[in-house]
Design a protein around this motif. Structure first.
Motif, mmCIF file in Angstrom:
data_model
loop_
_atom_site.group_PDB
_atom_site.id
_atom_site.type_symbol
_atom_site.label_atom_id
_atom_site.label_comp_id
_atom_site.label_asym_id
_atom_site.label_seq_id
_atom_site.Cartn_x
_atom_site.Cartn_y
_atom_site.Cartn_z
ATOM 1 N N GLU A 1 124.663 71.583 33.491
ATOM 2 C CA GLU A 1 123.582 70.695 33.074
ATOM 3 C C GLU A 1 123.170 69.755 34.201
ATOM 4 O OE1 GLU A 1 124.691 68.618 29.570
ATOM 5 O OE2 GLU A 1 124.886 70.423 28.328
ATOM 6 N N PHE A 2 124.027 69.557 35.155
ATOM 7 C CA PHE A 2 123.765 68.616 36.249
ATOM 8 C C PHE A 2 122.871 69.281 37.289
ATOM 9 C CE2 PHE A 2 124.979 66.227 40.116
ATOM 10 C CZ PHE A 2 124.791 64.932 39.667
ATOM 11 N N PHE A 3 121.570 68.969 37.281
ATOM 12 C CA PHE A 3 120.576 69.530 38.200
ATOM 13 C C PHE A 3 120.457 71.040 38.109
ATOM 14 C CE2 PHE A 3 121.818 65.579 40.423
ATOM 15 C CZ PHE A 3 120.593 64.948 40.420
ATOM 16 N N GLY A 4 121.002 71.651 37.052
ATOM 17 C CA GLY A 4 120.973 73.106 36.975
ATOM 18 C C GLY A 4 121.810 73.774 38.038
ATOM 19 N N ALA A 5 122.748 73.026 38.611
ATOM 20 C CA ALA A 5 123.592 73.572 39.682
ATOM 21 C C ALA A 5 124.435 74.726 39.155
ATOM 22 C CB ALA A 5 124.489 72.478 40.244
ATOM 23 N N PHE A 6 124.703 75.696 40.038
ATOM 24 C CA PHE A 6 125.524 76.853 39.673
ATOM 25 C C PHE A 6 126.861 76.731 40.388
ATOM 26 C CE2 PHE A 6 127.266 81.022 39.423
ATOM 27 C CZ PHE A 6 126.675 81.653 38.337
ATOM 28 N N LEU A 7 127.949 76.666 39.605
ATOM 29 C CA LEU A 7 129.301 76.616 40.155
ATOM 30 C C LEU A 7 129.920 78.001 40.118
ATOM 31 C CD1 LEU A 7 130.893 73.316 38.783
ATOM 32 C CD2 LEU A 7 129.294 73.664 40.680
ATOM 33 N N HIS A 8 130.652 78.351 41.184
ATOM 34 C CA HIS A 8 131.139 79.718 41.379
ATOM 35 C C HIS A 8 132.644 79.848 41.224
ATOM 36 C CE1 HIS A 8 127.394 81.433 43.011
ATOM 37 N NE2 HIS A 8 127.210 80.282 43.630
ATOM 38 N N ASP A 9 133.060 81.072 40.916
ATOM 39 C CA ASP A 9 134.386 81.553 41.257
ATOM 40 C C ASP A 9 134.178 82.630 42.326
ATOM 41 O OD1 ASP A 9 133.525 83.847 39.924
ATOM 42 O OD2 ASP A 9 135.023 83.712 38.318
ATOM 43 N N GLU A 10 135.234 83.326 42.716
ATOM 44 C CA GLU A 10 135.080 84.293 43.813
ATOM 45 C C GLU A 10 134.125 85.426 43.431
ATOM 46 O OE1 GLU A 10 138.093 85.897 47.054
ATOM 47 O OE2 GLU A 10 138.454 86.881 45.115
ATOM 48 N N THR A 11 134.185 85.866 42.199
ATOM 49 C CA THR A 11 133.346 86.985 41.778
ATOM 50 C C THR A 11 131.865 86.640 41.848
ATOM 51 O OG1 THR A 11 135.085 87.858 40.333
ATOM 52 C CG2 THR A 11 132.831 88.559 39.880
ATOM 53 N N THR A 12 131.492 85.471 41.337
ATOM 54 C CA THR A 12 130.066 85.121 41.343
ATOM 55 C C THR A 12 129.577 84.789 42.750
ATOM 56 O OG1 THR A 12 130.507 82.775 40.823
ATOM 57 C CG2 THR A 12 130.143 84.290 38.972
ATOM 58 N N PHE A 13 130.452 84.198 43.572
ATOM 59 C CA PHE A 13 130.025 83.893 44.945
ATOM 60 C C PHE A 13 129.822 85.191 45.727
ATOM 61 C CE2 PHE A 13 130.689 81.099 48.899
ATOM 62 C CZ PHE A 13 129.453 80.493 48.758
#
Length: 303
Positions: free
Chosen positions: A241-253
């Motif tokens: 929800e914070f600025f629509g930021a996308f947080l990763h794990d290794e798979t998504t990165f």
């Protein structure tokens, strides 16, 4: 390359964002009055590199921090996490690899620090004996470049190249910017800390494509292109929800860099490791947040 749309280019921290913040509440949450972190490497820089007397170091840190906070109220500024210089700890061998590549006999490697704030990483590399003429730094805020010179007192001695600029300008403006012109084709190693977690997936994609434009092709690099650093990841990766930021794990990165590779005709291998067992106490992303370190290495394209 993907064009920068108005939606992407506005999904970033800036003055307009801060106008809608409760600054007093934000300060109470984020702005620390003491330095709770181990910061011996930063102190060593100020004492041995900058020549600041030992009994004045803490005051100098807080003086520059106060000026930086007035420029942009980033959490890493208020919480003083930048003084930790964790990438130079013995248990982070990636930076030792960078130093070895940069200091190798005849090396022409060039290092870029993206979103480098006051460029403490560049100063530490110079202190470690890296030729500062092959160090580059960029940040959105030109004021941070000046504050770096003020903090480290090296305006006359450091040979690094700094350029202020916005990596998310629309394509035509970006192509003619000092940032693009200064860095295009110059860099072999890129460092970005506390950076990717500020942006959405779409914005990260544009940033990665533009990073690739910075990379040197052909003779001069001793090893494969490498992007390394740290940011906040998540046990449950995705859009926040914070600025629509996308947080990763290794798979998504890895998925992000796979998409970048398809768009640019390149190939990348992600290594990402979680370095905290609990969520950082000062974070806006929730209990699933974890500090991570990453290295993204260019591979030969598949035939």
């Amino acid at each position: 390359m993907a064009g920068v749309t108005n939606v992407v280019s506005t999904e970033k921290w800036g003055e307009e964002t801060e106008k809608h913040m409760d600054v007093d509440s934000w300060r109470k949450q984020i702005y620390l009055d003491t330095i709770p972190w181990e910061h011996s490497r930063f102190r060593e820089l100020l004492e041995k590199y900058s020549g600041i007397p030992q009994d004045q170091v803490t005051a100098e840190i807080f003086k520059i921090r106060a000026k930086a906070w007035e420029v942009a109220k980033y959490p890493c500024i208020g919480s003083l996490t930048y003084v930790r210089l964790l990438e130079f700890r013995d248990d982070n061998p990636e930076m030792r690899t960078v130093i070895d590549r940069m200091k190798a006999p005849g090396s022409e490697e060039a290092f870029l620090d993206i979103g480098g704030f006051i460029f403490q990483t560049i100063r530490r590399l110079a202190f470690e004996g890296v030729d500062s003429a092959r160090l580059y730094g960029t940040d959105l805020h030109a004021e941070f470049i000046e504050l770096g010179y003020e903090q480290f007192r090296d305006r006359e001695t450091l040979k690094a190249t700094f350029v202020a600029g916005d990596m998310l300008l629309p394509d035509d403006e970006y192509a003619s910017s000092a940032l693009a012109k200064t860095l295009a084709g110059q860099i072999s190693i890129v460092h970005a800390a506390n950076f990717f977690h500020l942006f959405s997936w779409e914005t990260q994609l544009v940033i990665c494509e533009r990073i690739i434009q910075f990379l040197r092709r052909g003779p001069g690099a001793r090893g494969p292109a490498m992007i390394l650093g740290s940011h906040l990841g998540s046990l449950k990766p995705g859009k926040t929800e914070f600025f629509g930021a996308f947080l990763h794990d290794e798979t998504t990165f890895q998925s992000l860099w796979d998409e970048v590779g398809k768009k640019t005709g390149t190939c990348w291998k992600v290594n990402l490791r979680v370095v905290s067992s609990e969520a950082p106490k000062l974070n806006v992303f929730g209990d699933d947040t974890r500090a991570v370190r990453y290295v993204v290495t260019e591979l030969a394209p598949e035939i």
